[in-house]
Design a protein around this motif. Structure first.
Motif, PDB file in Angstrom:
ATOM      1  N   ARG A  22     -17.648 -64.243  -9.505  1.00 53.93           N
ATOM      2  CA  ARG A  22     -16.470 -63.376  -9.370  1.00 53.93           C
ATOM      3  C   ARG A  22     -15.177 -63.997  -9.887  1.00 53.93           C
ATOM      4  O   ARG A  22     -14.097 -63.645  -9.477  1.00 53.93           O
ATOM      5  N   LYS A  23     -15.282 -64.940 -10.821  1.00 52.58           N
ATOM      6  CA  LYS A  23     -14.095 -65.529 -11.436  1.00 52.58           C
ATOM      7  C   LYS A  23     -14.262 -65.461 -12.953  1.00 52.58           C
ATOM      8  O   LYS A  23     -15.309 -65.805 -13.470  1.00 52.58           O
ATOM      9  N   ALA A  24     -13.261 -65.023 -13.643  1.00 56.41           N
ATOM     10  CA  ALA A  24     -13.286 -65.018 -15.101  1.00 56.41           C
ATOM     11  C   ALA A  24     -12.353 -66.112 -15.609  1.00 56.41           C
ATOM     12  O   ALA A  24     -11.381 -66.469 -14.949  1.00 56.41           O
ATOM     13  N   ILE A  25     -12.653 -66.655 -16.775  1.00 56.44           N
ATOM     14  CA  ILE A  25     -11.816 -67.709 -17.343  1.00 56.44           C
ATOM     15  C   ILE A  25     -10.452 -67.108 -17.715  1.00 56.44           C
ATOM     16  O   ILE A  25     -10.378 -66.058 -18.345  1.00 56.44           O
ATOM     17  N   SER A  26      -9.390 -67.747 -17.277  1.00 55.64           N
ATOM     18  CA  SER A  26      -8.050 -67.223 -17.534  1.00 55.64           C
ATOM     19  C   SER A  26      -7.596 -67.592 -18.945  1.00 55.64           C
ATOM     20  O   SER A  26      -8.128 -68.497 -19.578  1.00 55.64           O
ATOM     21  N   ARG A  27      -6.617 -66.872 -19.410  1.00 59.85           N
ATOM     22  CA  ARG A  27      -6.044 -67.137 -20.739  1.00 59.85           C
ATOM     23  C   ARG A  27      -5.469 -68.554 -20.787  1.00 59.85           C
ATOM     24  O   ARG A  27      -5.610 -69.253 -21.778  1.00 59.85           O
TER      25      ARG A  27
END
Length: 137
Positions: A22-27
């Motif tokens: 439930r975590k996506a890589i941030s910009r």
């Protein structure tokens, strides 16, 4: 494999694992990883490329660099350096007419035997065997 494809594959793999959690890589993290990879590629042929050289270029301590990469990629900087070196070596072996010794130099190994040992440990075969396997495909 060029650095753009390497980065995209790396981000895609890590995004998949992180989305499962439930975590996506941030910009911001993506930009940081791009900087690290850029430093590695700039110094790829330097046999003295190590974690401290990357940390110095990014104005971080070695432990800060490793902590950030472990958080983002679940991979310490030393493993990232080795992964990029081995993938670049594999690309050179399949697309370049250079000798194994020349390729070792191109990816930052000054010792041919050490390169062959690392390559075999990473891919499960020697650079020469890898080349023959790729040609037969």
């Amino acid at each position: 494999m060029d650095k753009a494809h390497f980065l995209e594959d790396l981000i895609e793999t890590q995004s998949y694992h992180q989305q499962r959690n439930r975590k996506a890589i941030s910009r911001r993290h993506e930009i940081f990883v791009r900087k690290v990879i850029m430093v590695i590629y700039q110094h790829l042929d330097n046999h003295q490329l190590d974690v401290s050289l990357i940390a110095d270029h990014l104005c971080l301590s070695v432990s800060q660099l490793n902590r950030k990469l472990n958080t983002i990629l679940h991979l310490p900087a030393g493993h990232l350096i080795r992964q990029i070196r081995m993938q670049e070596a594999a690309t050179f072996l399949t697309h370049d007419m250079a000798s194994v010794g020349e390729i070792a130099w191109k990816v930052g190994y000054k010792n041919h035997a050490n390169f062959c040992r690392s390559f075999k440990q990473y891919y499960g075969c020697t650079p020469t065997e890898y080349t023959h396997l790729q040609v037969s495909r």
